[in-house]
Design an enzyme around this catalytic site. Structure first.
Site, mmCIF file in Angstrom:
data_model
loop_
_atom_site.group_PDB
_atom_site.id
_atom_site.type_symbol
_atom_site.label_atom_id
_atom_site.label_comp_id
_atom_site.label_asym_id
_atom_site.label_seq_id
_atom_site.Cartn_x
_atom_site.Cartn_y
_atom_site.Cartn_z
ATOM 1 N N GLU A 54 0.795 12.281 -13.647
ATOM 2 C CA GLU A 54 2.233 12.492 -13.466
ATOM 3 C C GLU A 54 2.459 13.837 -12.776
ATOM 4 O O GLU A 54 1.924 14.851 -13.225
ATOM 5 C CB GLU A 54 2.956 12.483 -14.822
ATOM 6 C CG GLU A 54 4.460 12.423 -14.678
ATOM 7 C CD GLU A 54 5.175 12.327 -16.023
ATOM 8 O OE1 GLU A 54 6.200 11.621 -16.099
ATOM 9 O OE2 GLU A 54 4.712 12.948 -16.989
ATOM 10 N N GLY A 95 1.758 19.849 -22.553
ATOM 11 C CA GLY A 95 1.426 19.653 -23.959
ATOM 12 C C GLY A 95 0.589 18.404 -24.151
ATOM 13 O O GLY A 95 -0.397 18.397 -24.877
ATOM 14 N N MET A 115 0.198 13.966 -22.362
ATOM 15 C CA MET A 115 0.617 12.996 -21.344
ATOM 16 C C MET A 115 0.480 11.590 -21.903
ATOM 17 O O MET A 115 -0.546 11.240 -22.480
ATOM 18 C CB MET A 115 -0.233 13.157 -20.079
ATOM 19 C CG MET A 115 0.067 12.126 -18.998
ATOM 20 S SD MET A 115 1.787 12.222 -18.435
ATOM 21 C CE MET A 115 1.997 10.568 -17.787
ATOM 22 N N GLU A 116 1.526 10.777 -21.665
ATOM 23 C CA GLU A 116 1.670 9.468 -22.292
ATOM 24 C C GLU A 116 0.922 8.363 -21.578
ATOM 25 O O GLU A 116 1.430 7.237 -21.461
ATOM 26 C CB GLU A 116 3.151 9.104 -22.387
ATOM 27 C CG GLU A 116 3.874 8.871 -21.063
ATOM 28 C CD GLU A 116 4.562 10.089 -20.485
ATOM 29 O OE1 GLU A 116 5.488 9.930 -19.690
ATOM 30 O OE2 GLU A 116 4.155 11.213 -20.844
ATOM 31 N N HIS A 160 6.015 12.323 -29.930
ATOM 32 C CA HIS A 160 6.661 12.232 -28.610
ATOM 33 C C HIS A 160 5.880 11.294 -27.706
ATOM 34 O O HIS A 160 6.448 10.400 -27.063
ATOM 35 C CB HIS A 160 6.742 13.641 -28.018
ATOM 36 C CG HIS A 160 7.357 13.728 -26.661
ATOM 37 N ND1 HIS A 160 8.611 14.250 -26.442
ATOM 38 C CD2 HIS A 160 6.891 13.382 -25.434
ATOM 39 C CE1 HIS A 160 8.897 14.210 -25.156
ATOM 40 N NE2 HIS A 160 7.855 13.692 -24.517
ATOM 41 N N GLU A 161 4.567 11.487 -27.637
ATOM 42 C CA GLU A 161 3.753 10.645 -26.749
ATOM 43 C C GLU A 161 3.695 9.208 -27.253
ATOM 44 O O GLU A 161 3.687 8.268 -26.448
ATOM 45 C CB GLU A 161 2.349 11.226 -26.615
ATOM 46 C CG GLU A 161 2.298 12.668 -26.139
ATOM 47 C CD GLU A 161 3.118 12.938 -24.890
ATOM 48 O OE1 GLU A 161 3.194 12.045 -24.019
ATOM 49 O OE2 GLU A 161 3.695 14.032 -24.789
#
Length: 864
Positions: free
Chosen positions: A129, A263, A265-266, A297-298
């Site tokens: 990304e 932090g 990455m998904e 979050h991920e």
């Protein structure tokens, strides 16, 4: 880099022409230990709606073959500027084969290569990304051209290879992965090397999802896998219930990787996370809470972002805001969560970030205008994440939590494996809530800036409220920002806080009344509060439902100034702390008064995350916002207080460790520096304080900055900690040595050379820029502007951005810095992304000048 941009118009036209079906990607990373390049072979099958021409993206040193529909194309003619021209597509099915040599990187972009100094082994991971899958394989690099991906990877003997699909058994060092579901290029992934792993599963209703946690062997002794699995399972339980959609991938790996720029990455089913989250030394609970929020979050992204993906990057906020909001909501509400007060941390950290970002010249609507890739690369900011999440929190209050999640459930079912725009989500929410959200969307998502809410209270002679209203202001947008200020509809709560005896016989501020209402327009009357006794504190936006700067009336401000630590609950304390900090940044409260407020209340602040935030904010205020003639006095007061709190803290507790770090960051007298030396060599002891690896480096860094330690001590400490983290700490320390020679050496490493890995470059920049060394740094201000444009045009985005932001002369608070910046902007005419970064830094200097004037006047001076 030149030639790597992509405009929205180009992406829209390509999506109109093409539908991509499948990629077959064959990579040979056998020679990864030697570095250099690797062989990449891509076969992609896609449909064209009509005959025509298009292009596919690739960043590679060499292209060997381009074969389109069986016809060989000359790479020298069709490959240029990160694109391979596809001149003659046929209507219907097309097949393209591209063979290239792609390059490993040390910048955290594309396929990052890292050698662990502990075991000498090589470790790889991808970061794609926004537009960096094209550094590993030829692809149509835009989020709305989804496809399936089949990876085949040849790797060295003894390595593990992990991707989005479940990991197969290798055959003679070849790993053949099954195809993925339809996903975007930027969430595909490859992680390879002699990583070690721990495995478990999540199970529910007869379904099992394999879970894996991976890291380098040199970190395995620190990996608290069960704690990570626990948070992950809580997330699976909570998200599946709230989203009413099964986890969409076949497995879920979390890989702690080195030198990661963000932090985490998904990547679909293969989340990469910075390995600083594998804690080598004692940290406070705030660090565990922050890691848990990142994990959640991920995980939320597996649905919002991976299953359903934005059509173009202007809806990036849909991904990030949603993941941020739901991760905190999960922490606050999931059964068994360790962090039920997660909204306090959100108010304390995320909202503060958002407020700061929204007051910069680069402020923009949450739904930003993204013209090209350059725009989006600098748009991972406090508005996209924190303001968007704050506005989602208000939206939940506005439509109701049940209606919100029913809308989300409908959205996932309707758009699974597809791409969406904002109206798709709003339509689903309107259906379930019955609310017309078009006006709400225009006010909140399509405009920039921040509102201020102020209470207007009158009382009679007996102290009974006779009138109450909320006044809303829309301050002018920052200089240079586009758009007009607007008044918005807010869903807020108003809390009345009065003194009550606490369990220890003392006095606490306790909420005695709460009113929730919609605030709209310039003035909103609140008749529900008329007739109530005037409390000690009236707090607007109680429970932090809306996104607005909140001010206290005079009586409440006086009570908070004396008794901020008396609030019984953490969230109202955090809201008052945030308001005071915002007033300081805005020049409404002098730095010396902010210091007094913190010193009077921080000793009673139980939330360790808030305490650590206050540490950072006080130091920043003293360094940047204080009257220069008073600054040293203020720093001395703060340092003495930090030492006092350190000595008085509970031995072995979080607060003791936090105060130790705060003291180590500002120690200045001979006696204080001698204490640091004693803690480092063991001749001094603070009961309960573990002087472990990370704290040792903090102590040494301060001694180096103040000239009490040098190369011999740095080398000795690096020998004790001969790890990648130790190398970064040593690089920081060497750049922090207070000599012209050390600064020149650091500058040469970062600016004149280009071989540093991303994480080491970041450390060198951090060590170079020291508030204690303003005079030593001043000569480099002019050099910054001389080299900036060349650096930007010759480095990758991540590396150039580190330099552009990190080396800006932000410590040189004066009109000269502002004028020098303006002259450079006029002469250099940088592109939009670089202009944004520089103008944001300039705004920090302007804000500091304004806040400094306030502090000068508070001290009896007249200012400059």
């Amino acid at each position: 880099m030149p030639g790597t941009n992509l405009t929205r118009d180009e992406a829209r036209e390509r999506a109109r022409l093409l539908r991509v079906e499948e990629y077959d990607i064959v990579l040979d990373i056998t020679d990864a230990p030697a570095g250099g390049t690797f062989r990449s072979e891509t076969t992609v099958r896609f449909e064209a709606n009509a005959p025509g021409a298009s292009f596919i993206d690739l960043v590679a040193p060499t292209v060997h073959e381009v074969v389109l529909n069986g016809e060989s194309l000359d790479p020298g003619k069709v490959f240029a500027d990160s694109r391979i021209a596809l001149p003659e597509l046929v209507a219907g099915t097309n097949e393209l084969r591209v063979v290239a040599d792609c390059a490993y990187t040390n910048t955290g972009e594309g396929l990052h290569r890292f050698v662990d100094p502990v075991d000498g082994s090589t470790y790889l991971y991808t970061q794609f990304e926004v537009p960096d899958a094209r550094r590993v394989f030829a692809c149509f690099e835009q989020p709305d051209l989804k496809a399936t991906f089949r990876f085949t990877v040849t790797a060295p003997e003894g390595w593990s290879v992990i991707s989005n699909s479940p990991t197969p058994e290798p055959e003679d060092r070849v790993w053949r992965f099954e195809p993925t579901p339809r996903v975007s290029t930027y969430i595909t992934a490859l992680i390879a090397g002699p990583y070690t792993s721990v495995h478990s599963s999540w199970e529910k209703d007869g379904r099992t999802v394999p879970l894996g946690i991976w890291c380098r062997p040199s970190l395995a002794e620190y990996l608290d896998a069960e704690a990570i699995f626990e948070v992950t399972r809580q997330g699976f339980d909570w998200f599946e219930e709230k989203f009413d959609f099964p986890y969409p991938f076949a497995k879920y790996d979390q890989l702690f990787v080195p030198e990661f720029n963000a932090g985490a990455m998904e990547n679909a089913g293969a989340v990469t996370i910075r390995d600083q989250y594998v804690f080598r030394s004692k940290v406070t609970d705030a660090a565990y809470e922050g890691r848990a929020e990142t994990i959640l979050h991920e995980l939320a992204h597996m649905w919002f972002g991976d299953l359903v993906t934005m059509e173009w990057w202007n809806d990036l906020w849909l991904n990030e805001s949603f993941a941020t909001y739901t991760s905190v909501a999960c922490q606050a509400a999931a059964p068994g969560s360790r962090w039920p007060h997660a909204w306090t941390s959100f108010a304390n950290q995320m909202k503060t970030w958002a407020y700061r970002q929204d007051q910069l010249p680069s402020t923009h609507p949450i739904m930003a205008e993204i013209r090209d890739l350059d725009d989006v690369l600098v748009n991972f900011d406090g508005i996209t994440y924190a303001k968007g999440a704050s506005v989602l929190k208000q939206l939940v209050a506005y439509v109701g939590e049940d209606a919100f999640f029913r809308g989300v459930q409908a959205y996932f079912k309707r758009h699974a494996w597809g791409n969406t725009t904002l109206p798709d989500l709003l339509t689903a929410l309107e259906e379930t809530s019955g609310r017309d959200l078009s006006a709400w969307s225009r006010a909140w998502l399509e405009t920039a800036g921040i509102n201020i809410l102020r209470p207007e209270v009158t009382t009679d002679a007996e102290g009974v409220i006779t009138s109450f209203a909320v006044r809303q202001e829309a301050p002018a947008l920052p200089e240079g920002a586009t758009g007009e200020p607007v008044l918005r509809p807010h869903r807020i709560a108003i809390g009345l806080y009065a003194s009550r005896e606490d369990a220890n016989g003392g006095s606490a501020l306790v909420r005695t009344e709460r009113v929730e209402l919609d605030v709209d327009g310039e003035l909103t009357e609140v008749p529900e509060l008329v007739g109530h006794p005037r409390p000690a504190v009236v707090l607007l936006n109680d429970d932090d439902l809306s996104y607005a700067k909140v001010r206290l009336d005079a009586d409440s401000l006086a009570a908070v100034t004396e008794r901020l630590g008396d609030f019984a609950e953490s969230l109202p304390r955090a809201l008052c702390w945030a308001s005071a900090w915002d007033m300081t940044r805005d020049g409404e409260m002098a730095t010396r008064d902010y210091l007094e407020l913190v010193l009077s209340g921080i000793g009673r602040e139980s939330d360790i995350g808030v305490v650590q935030t206050l540490h950072r904010q006080v130091k920043l205020a003293l360094e940047l916002y204080a009257d220069p003639a008073w600054r040293e006095e203020g720093l001395s007061r703060w340092t003495a207080a930090a030492l006092g709190f350190l000595r008085g803290a509970e031995p072995g507790g979080d607060h003791q460790l936090a105060w130790a770090r705060a003291f180590a960051a500002v120690a200045r007298t001979e006696e204080q520096l001698s204490l640091l030396e004693g803690l480092l060599d063991g001749s001094e002891v603070v009961e309960g304080l573990a002087v472990d690896t990370e704290l040792r480096w903090s102590l040494l860094h301060r001694l180096v900055v103040r000239g009490r330690a040098g190369e011999a001590e740095i080398a000795a400490e690096l020998e004790r900690d001969a790890t990648a983290a130790g190398e970064r700490h040593a690089a920081y320390a060497r750049a922090a040595v207070p000599t012209a020679e050390a600064k020149a050496a650091a500058w040469a490493l970062v600016v004149e050379g280009d071989s540093l890995p991303n994480a080491v470059q970041e450390s060198v920049i951090g060590g170079f820029v020291q508030p204690d060394q303003r005079e030593l740094l001043e000569p480099w201000s002019a050099r910054y502007f001389e080299v900036l444009k060349d650096v930007w045009e010759s480095r990758s985005h991540e590396m150039a951005q580190q330099i552009a932001v990190g080396l800006y002369p932000a410590l040189q608070i004066g009109r000269e810095t502002v004028e020098r910046t303006d002259a450079w902007l006029e002469e250099a005419r940088p592109n939009a992304a670089l202009r944004r970064l520089v103008t944001e830094s300039r705004a920090g200097v302007v804000r500091a000048l304004r806040a400094r004037e306030t502090d000068i006047r508070a001290g009896g001076g007249s200012g400059a």
